[in-house]
Design an enzyme around this catalytic site. Structure first.
Site, PDB file in Angstrom:
ATOM      1  N   LYS A  67       5.495 -18.616 -31.551  1.00  0.00           N
ATOM      2  CA  LYS A  67       4.528 -19.661 -31.897  1.00  0.00           C
ATOM      3  C   LYS A  67       3.581 -19.187 -32.985  1.00  0.00           C
ATOM      4  O   LYS A  67       3.283 -19.931 -33.933  1.00  0.00           O
ATOM      5  CB  LYS A  67       3.728 -20.063 -30.658  1.00  0.00           C
ATOM      6  CG  LYS A  67       2.704 -21.160 -30.934  1.00  0.00           C
ATOM      7  CD  LYS A  67       1.666 -21.300 -29.839  1.00  0.00           C
ATOM      8  CE  LYS A  67       0.565 -20.283 -29.995  1.00  0.00           C
ATOM      9  NZ  LYS A  67      -0.669 -20.634 -29.241  1.00  0.00           N
ATOM     10  N   ASN A  68       3.111 -17.955 -32.870  1.00  0.00           N
ATOM     11  CA  ASN A  68       2.111 -17.455 -33.810  1.00  0.00           C
ATOM     12  C   ASN A  68       2.683 -17.152 -35.184  1.00  0.00           C
ATOM     13  O   ASN A  68       1.936 -16.842 -36.113  1.00  0.00           O
ATOM     14  CB  ASN A  68       1.426 -16.207 -33.240  1.00  0.00           C
ATOM     15  CG  ASN A  68       0.500 -16.541 -32.088  1.00  0.00           C
ATOM     16  OD1 ASN A  68       0.070 -17.684 -31.935  1.00  0.00           O
ATOM     17  ND2 ASN A  68       0.199 -15.554 -31.268  1.00  0.00           N
TER      18      ASN A  68
ATOM     19  N   ARG B 172      -6.759 -24.369 -32.756  1.00  0.00           N
ATOM     20  CA  ARG B 172      -7.538 -23.745 -33.811  1.00  0.00           C
ATOM     21  C   ARG B 172      -6.677 -23.311 -34.999  1.00  0.00           C
ATOM     22  O   ARG B 172      -7.182 -23.174 -36.107  1.00  0.00           O
ATOM     23  CB  ARG B 172      -8.341 -22.563 -33.283  1.00  0.00           C
ATOM     24  CG  ARG B 172      -7.562 -21.403 -32.757  1.00  0.00           C
ATOM     25  CD  ARG B 172      -8.493 -20.242 -32.413  1.00  0.00           C
ATOM     26  NE  ARG B 172      -9.140 -19.676 -33.586  1.00  0.00           N
ATOM     27  CZ  ARG B 172     -10.399 -19.872 -33.950  1.00  0.00           C
ATOM     28  NH1 ARG B 172     -11.184 -20.633 -33.220  1.00  0.00           N
ATOM     29  NH2 ARG B 172     -10.898 -19.316 -35.028  1.00  0.00           N
TER      30      ARG B 172
ATOM     31  N   CYS C 142      -8.141 -22.207 -27.456  1.00  0.00           N
ATOM     32  CA  CYS C 142      -8.564 -21.512 -26.234  1.00  0.00           C
ATOM     33  C   CYS C 142     -10.035 -21.126 -26.303  1.00  0.00           C
ATOM     34  O   CYS C 142     -10.536 -20.721 -27.344  1.00  0.00           O
ATOM     35  CB  CYS C 142      -7.734 -20.240 -26.035  1.00  0.00           C
ATOM     36  SG  CYS C 142      -6.057 -20.533 -25.477  1.00  0.00           S
TER      37      CYS C 142
ATOM     38  N   ASP D 270      -3.270 -10.272 -26.553  1.00  0.00           N
ATOM     39  CA  ASP D 270      -2.531 -11.353 -25.906  1.00  0.00           C
ATOM     40  C   ASP D 270      -1.675 -10.876 -24.732  1.00  0.00           C
ATOM     41  O   ASP D 270      -1.072 -11.700 -24.041  1.00  0.00           O
ATOM     42  CB  ASP D 270      -1.639 -12.072 -26.923  1.00  0.00           C
ATOM     43  CG  ASP D 270      -2.403 -13.084 -27.758  1.00  0.00           C
ATOM     44  OD1 ASP D 270      -3.572 -13.359 -27.450  1.00  0.00           O
ATOM     45  OD2 ASP D 270      -1.825 -13.604 -28.738  1.00  0.00           O
TER      46      ASP D 270
ATOM     47  N   VAL E 264     -11.111  -6.775 -28.574  1.00  0.00           N
ATOM     48  CA  VAL E 264     -10.812  -7.724 -29.653  1.00  0.00           C
ATOM     49  C   VAL E 264     -11.628  -9.005 -29.507  1.00  0.00           C
ATOM     50  O   VAL E 264     -12.294  -9.443 -30.445  1.00  0.00           O
ATOM     51  CB  VAL E 264      -9.300  -8.041 -29.698  1.00  0.00           C
ATOM     52  CG1 VAL E 264      -9.000  -9.086 -30.771  1.00  0.00           C
ATOM     53  CG2 VAL E 264      -8.505  -6.762 -29.959  1.00  0.00           C
TER      54      VAL E 264
END
EC number: 2.5.1.7
Length: 417
Positions: free
Chosen positions: A22-23, A92, A116, A304, A326
């Site tokens: 997805k990223n 976002r 998120c 993540d 992070v």
């Protein structure tokens, strides 16, 4: 509202195909705005965020068609430069249209982003970099309005190695006049995937995957035909699931080079991991050893995977320390893991996890994407039944997760609400 019901205790065994990332898919979809013509992306996961990206491209004027993991985008006639609040507030990553629209059309109006709720994650570094390239930027009633006749090359130093900022500036620099140097750039594999795709379109990029990226601007780019890289976070999630259930799972398509930090920590915990032909095999141990982790930008331990790894440590034989460096506010899953019997104490950016002999099923509620994954993993390892609600978070980042777990032998189902 949908929920996932898990009857825990089954060992996971078999093979699972890792979906496209997805990223990586999101910036690649928005990169199609850089060039007119017919673009084609393969291995695109069927996710809510991907659907949102397709809707946004359509609103901007692109013709978008998708079928079985293949996205066709004709970005020839872009009629609008506005990414509206109703879409951007749900994802976002929508802010990544800013650089491509500004570079190609000289104008972009993008709502401030949502997604998120795991910290502020401001986009000021995106805007600062675009201003260095000659953009005039105004903030007006929750929108970023950017204009430029043509962007020009610049030397840009990012105060932190922001992934989204690096992607936005990288795409914008491809059509800028002159040379752009991005210092302290993000090094994530998804950055490399984007740079590789942009190079296929005719961009001139050096240094992707390092903290210094150099882009020589060109006058135009060509349509993109490209396959999205496999999702390293999905792969990592299945690796932890195999570890927690004493399973034996082959991850088809997973790439070891993208997962070195996680693999190292899993091996330290006693997990057996071996590289096979275009796959990774993961075998869970009888005893999970406690391991300390600290999240870092790539190539460090990925933020993540923090929530999933904490779930693993909750049943380790000893005490571990998890440090989140992070993002702030990324321990929201702790209260829900505690409902399952986890022994976790938070102090600032650190969580002390005392392993327990077993978790016990209970109703829990997802708070964000990766937190929801950690609760599913905990449910797979827990005794009795676990119900995970608010799983719309899960659908933002995992493709057919319950189906994939079911094919590995898990007793898991989605209940429509």
């Amino acid at each position: 509202m949908d929920k996932i019901v898990i009857h825990g205790g089954n060992r996971l065994k078999g093979e699972v195909r890792i979906s496209g990332a997805k990223n990586s898919a999101l910036p690649l979809l928005f990169a199609t705005l850089l060039a007119p013509g017919q673009h084609q992306l393969e291995n695109v996961p069927a996710l809510r965020d991907i659907s949102t990206a397709g809707k946004l491209l359509s609103i901007l004027g692109a013709e978008v068609h998708s079928q079985e993991g293949v996205f066709s985008v004709d970005a020839t006639r872009i009629r609008s430069v506005e990414a509206p609040y109703d879409l951007v507030r749900t994802m976002r990553a929508s802010v990544l249209v800013l650089g491509p629209l500004l570079a190609r059309l000289g104008h972009a109006r993008v709502s401030l982003p949502g997604g998120c709720a795991i910290g502020a994650r401001p986009i000021n570094l995106h805007l600062k970099g675009l201003e260095a390239m000659g953009a005039e930027i105004d903030l007006d009633h929750g929108y970023v309005e950017a204009r430029a006749k043509r962007l020009h090359g610049a030397n840009i130093y990012l105060d932190i190695p922001t992934v989204g900022g690096t992607e936005n500036l990288l795409m914008a620099a491809c059509l800028a006049q002159g040379t752009t140097v991005i210092e302290n750039a993000a090094c994530e594999p998804e950055i490399v995937d984007l740079a590789t795709a942009l190079t296929c379109m005719g961009a001139r990029i050096e240094g992707a995957g390092t903290d210094r990226i150099v882009v020589e601007g060109v006058d135009e780019l060509q349509p993109l035909h490209y396959a999205v890289m496999p999702d390293r976070i999905e792969a990592g999630t299945f690796m932890v699931a195999a570890a927690m259930t004493r399973g034996d799972v082959r991850l088809l398509g997973a790439r070891q080079a993208d997962l070195e930090a996680l693999i190292s920590k899993l091996q330290e915990a006693g997990v057996t991991i071996s590289a096979e032909d275009h796959a990774l095999r993961v075998r869970g141990p009888r005893r999970i050893a406690p391991v300390d982790i600290k999240t870092q930008p790539h190539p460090g331990f990925p933020t993540d995977m923090q929530a999933q790894f904490m779930a693993l440590m909750s049943i380790a034989d000893g005490t571990s320390v998890v440090t989140e460096s992070v993002f702030e506010n990324r321990f929201m899953h702790v209260c829900e893991l505690q409902r399952l019997g986890a022994d976790i104490a938070i102090e600032g950016k650190t969580a002390k996890v005392r392993g327990v002999k077993e978790l016990l099923g209970a109703p829990v509620m997802a708070t964000d994407l990766r937190a929801s994954a950690s609760l599913v993993l905990a449910g797979l390892a827990a005794e009795n039944t676990t119900e995970v609600s608010r799983i719309y978070h899960l659908d933002r980042g995992y493709e057919r997760l319950e189906e994939k777990f079911r094919n590995l032998g898990a007793h898991i189902e989605r209940i429509k609400g």
